[in-house]
Design an enzyme around this catalytic site. Structure first.
Site, PDB file in Angstrom:
ATOM      1  N   CYS A 162       0.564  -1.264   0.296  1.00  0.00           N
ATOM      2  CA  CYS A 162       0.140  -0.182   0.317  1.00  0.00           C
ATOM      3  C   CYS A 162       0.967   1.342  -0.126  1.00  0.00           C
ATOM      4  O   CYS A 162       0.494   2.402  -0.168  1.00  0.00           O
ATOM      5  CB  CYS A 162      -1.105  -0.032   1.279  1.00  0.00           C
ATOM      6  SG  CYS A 162      -2.042  -1.378   1.289  1.00  0.00           S
ATOM      7  N   HIS A 294      -3.413   7.858   5.355  1.00  0.00           N
ATOM      8  CA  HIS A 294      -3.681   6.477   5.245  1.00  0.00           C
ATOM      9  C   HIS A 294      -5.038   6.131   5.374  1.00  0.00           C
ATOM     10  O   HIS A 294      -5.533   5.759   5.155  1.00  0.00           O
ATOM     11  CB  HIS A 294      -2.373   5.985   5.663  1.00  0.00           C
ATOM     12  CG  HIS A 294      -1.931   3.859   4.996  1.00  0.00           C
ATOM     13  ND1 HIS A 294      -1.701   4.374   3.563  1.00  0.00           N
ATOM     14  CD2 HIS A 294      -2.575   2.891   5.133  1.00  0.00           C
ATOM     15  CE1 HIS A 294      -2.071   3.348   2.882  1.00  0.00           C
ATOM     16  NE2 HIS A 294      -2.348   2.619   4.567  1.00  0.00           N
ATOM     17  N   GLU A 305      -1.832   5.442  13.342  1.00  0.00           N
ATOM     18  CA  GLU A 305      -1.973   6.422  12.643  1.00  0.00           C
ATOM     19  C   GLU A 305      -2.388   7.954  13.309  1.00  0.00           C
ATOM     20  O   GLU A 305      -1.518   8.712  13.483  1.00  0.00           O
ATOM     21  CB  GLU A 305      -2.589   6.757  11.593  1.00  0.00           C
ATOM     22  CG  GLU A 305      -2.192   7.881  10.254  1.00  0.00           C
ATOM     23  CD  GLU A 305      -3.201   7.566   9.287  1.00  0.00           C
ATOM     24  OE1 GLU A 305      -2.594   8.403   8.151  1.00  0.00           O
ATOM     25  OE2 GLU A 305      -3.860   6.725   8.666  1.00  0.00           O
ATOM     26  N   LYS A 326      -9.987   7.716   1.204  1.00  0.00           N
ATOM     27  CA  LYS A 326     -10.147   6.628   1.364  1.00  0.00           C
ATOM     28  C   LYS A 326     -11.712   6.019   0.958  1.00  0.00           C
ATOM     29  O   LYS A 326     -12.908   5.550   0.306  1.00  0.00           O
ATOM     30  CB  LYS A 326      -9.678   5.808   1.490  1.00  0.00           C
ATOM     31  CG  LYS A 326      -8.264   5.396   1.411  1.00  0.00           C
ATOM     32  CD  LYS A 326      -7.531   4.189   1.928  1.00  0.00           C
ATOM     33  CE  LYS A 326      -6.087   4.363   2.075  1.00  0.00           C
ATOM     34  NZ  LYS A 326      -4.932   5.176   1.990  1.00  0.00           N
ATOM     35  N   HIS A 331      -9.403   2.337  -1.943  1.00  0.00           N
ATOM     36  CA  HIS A 331      -8.167   1.311  -1.087  1.00  0.00           C
ATOM     37  C   HIS A 331      -7.413   0.736  -2.393  1.00  0.00           C
ATOM     38  O   HIS A 331      -7.821   0.465  -2.476  1.00  0.00           O
ATOM     39  CB  HIS A 331      -7.533   0.808   0.160  1.00  0.00           C
ATOM     40  CG  HIS A 331      -6.437   0.952   0.255  1.00  0.00           C
ATOM     41  ND1 HIS A 331      -5.100   0.704  -0.282  1.00  0.00           N
ATOM     42  CD2 HIS A 331      -6.042  -0.478   1.882  1.00  0.00           C
ATOM     43  CE1 HIS A 331      -4.559   1.029   0.322  1.00  0.00           C
ATOM     44  NE2 HIS A 331      -4.490   0.610   1.606  1.00  0.00           N
ATOM     45  N   PHE A 390       1.262  -2.664   4.202  1.00  0.00           N
ATOM     46  CA  PHE A 390       1.931  -4.548   5.226  1.00  0.00           C
ATOM     47  C   PHE A 390       3.303  -4.407   4.404  1.00  0.00           C
ATOM     48  O   PHE A 390       3.263  -4.315   4.234  1.00  0.00           O
ATOM     49  CB  PHE A 390       0.597  -5.403   4.387  1.00  0.00           C
ATOM     50  CG  PHE A 390      -0.254  -5.725   4.942  1.00  0.00           C
ATOM     51  CD1 PHE A 390      -0.640  -5.045   5.785  1.00  0.00           C
ATOM     52  CD2 PHE A 390      -1.170  -6.867   4.249  1.00  0.00           C
ATOM     53  CE1 PHE A 390      -2.164  -4.763   6.242  1.00  0.00           C
ATOM     54  CE2 PHE A 390      -3.091  -6.243   4.626  1.00  0.00           C
ATOM     55  CZ  PHE A 390      -3.158  -5.854   5.386  1.00  0.00           C
TER      56      PHE A 390
END
Length: 403
Positions: A162, A294, A305, A326, A331, A390
């Site tokens: 990502c 994010h 976050e 998002k 995403h 990830f």
């Protein structure tokens, strides 16, 4: 070191087939997430996504091209054409020899992969098309952009889940900043919304069945999207010499690795990336007005976050605007940072901060100004774009308003 500016932008995503339509949707707080229209959707538990609807590839590419272009490559070329057209650049001679392209992508040609596994395992065929490998490889989009626009300099693909797009744009920035080349094409794309792509994400149990609600107390997971975002990164004096329109300045970046867990995010890793980007750009934390988060809508990401932002900005965190687009476009995995950079440019250039839609109720662990549900007019001089992947791989870009 050279100053780096953005002189062209292009996109196609669930919110729009170009930049103007996408920004209009962001200003209106409109959702591009809807029911998926893909093969075997009835076999999926997750039936929603930020899918690009009404897209007709035959209107943009001929048969020979479509034999070579997976959907993620098509999206990349659509966005690249818009970005390079806006920049007004022609890649010839010395400029062509030095200019290149760095793109982010995570899954490669997932549609091609899915279709050909079906062909072999479900339909029992013993042969596949000879172009399957060049069609599904992760670097296909970057290669086709280099060929279409005569880019003969550094060209490659970054694949860091990502954070892929932000890592790619950071590399492009560094090349122009360091004087290796006056121009780089940068961004990313993704198209995982096929049966196999969605089924794989289902297995992680991080997906929402009904919508993306970042930072809201009732959030229940992420929603996949697809599309591309492409930008022209150009050395400032090169851009000024030809009278180019400047959208924003790319001031700095930072990358970090959590070195902790393959899927669970780390506050420390995110904090180090955010503070590193400020340090690289020589920006005070108090100067930052907006962060494109994010903000995946998962329980773990959003609170981690939020904690990282609070850790870096201290008392100034209460005066920051931080939103997750998002919630509108989904995403885009490897392409997400590129599409989200458009929200940063809009904040800096137009003074409009995109909202976090679907925000229903505050979460004490996400106690930030998330610009809930409606866009906001505000003067923003500095914006950050966060991407946390990830594998514990983090990349943050810092942008400045160009005056």
């Amino acid at each position: 070191m050279k100053r780096v500016v953005i002189t062209g932008a292009g996109t196609i995503n669930a919110l729009g087939a170009n930049v103007s339509d996408t920004l209009e949707a962001m200003r209106e707080g409109r959702s591009g997430i809807s029911e998926l229209d893909i093969r075997d959707v009835d076999r999926l538990a997750i039936k929603i996504g930020g899918q690009v609807k009404g897209y007709e590839p035959e209107e943009r590419f001929n048969r020979q091209q479509l034999a070579l272009y997976d959907r993620f490559t098509q999206f990349t070329l659509v966005a690249a054409r818009e970005a390079i057209a806006q920049s007004g650049l022609k890649f010839e001679g010395e400029l062509a020899a030095r200019a290149g392209v760095v793109l982010g992508n995570s899954g490669g040609g997932m549609t091609t992969l899915d279709e050909n596994y079906r062909s072999v395992y479900e339909e029992g065929k013993n042969r596949v098309h000879p172009f399957v490998v060049p069609k599904l490889m992760n670097n296909a989009a970057a290669s086709h952009v280099s060929m279409e626009f005569n880019l003969k300099g550094p060209s490659f693909t970054v694949s860091t889940a990502c954070a892929s797009s932000n890592h790619a744009m950071a590399q492009a920035f560094q090349m122009v900043h360091g004087g290796l080349t006056p121009v780089m094409i940068a961004g990313g794309s993704e198209s995982m919304l096929c049966f196999g792509g969605v089924k794989a994400w289902e297995g992680l149990r991080v997906m929402s069945k009904d919508g993306c609600r970042p930072f809201s107390a009732n959030r229940n997971g992420m929603v996949q999207g697809e599309g591309a975002g492409i930008f022209v990164f150009e050395e400032l004096e090169h851009a000024k010499a030809r009278g180019a329109e400047i959208l924003a300045e790319v001031a700095g970046f930072a990358m970090s690795s959590d070195a902790a867990d393959i899927v669970m995010p780390s506050k420390n890793g995110a904090s180090r990336a955010i503070s590193g980007a400020l340090r690289d750009a020589r920006i005070n934390a108090s100067d930052v007005g907006y962060i494109n988060a994010h903000g995946t809508g998962t329980a773990a990401n959003d609170k981690t976050e939020s904690a990282a932002v609070a850790d870096v900005f201290g008392a100034h965190a209460d005066r920051l605007m931080i939103s997750s687009t998002k919630s509108m476009h989904g995403h885009l995995i490897g392409g997400t940072g590129a599409v989200e950079l458009l929200a940063c440019i809009m904040a800096l250039r137009d003074g409009i901060v995109a909202p976090t839609i679907n925000y229903d109720e505050p979460d004490p662990e996400c106690a930030l100004d998330v610009v809930p549900n409606e866009a906001r007019e505000a003067k923003v001089d500095v914006a950050l774009s966060n991407a946390f992947a990830f594998g514990g791989l983090n990349a943050v870009l810092a942008l400045k308003r160009f005056a």
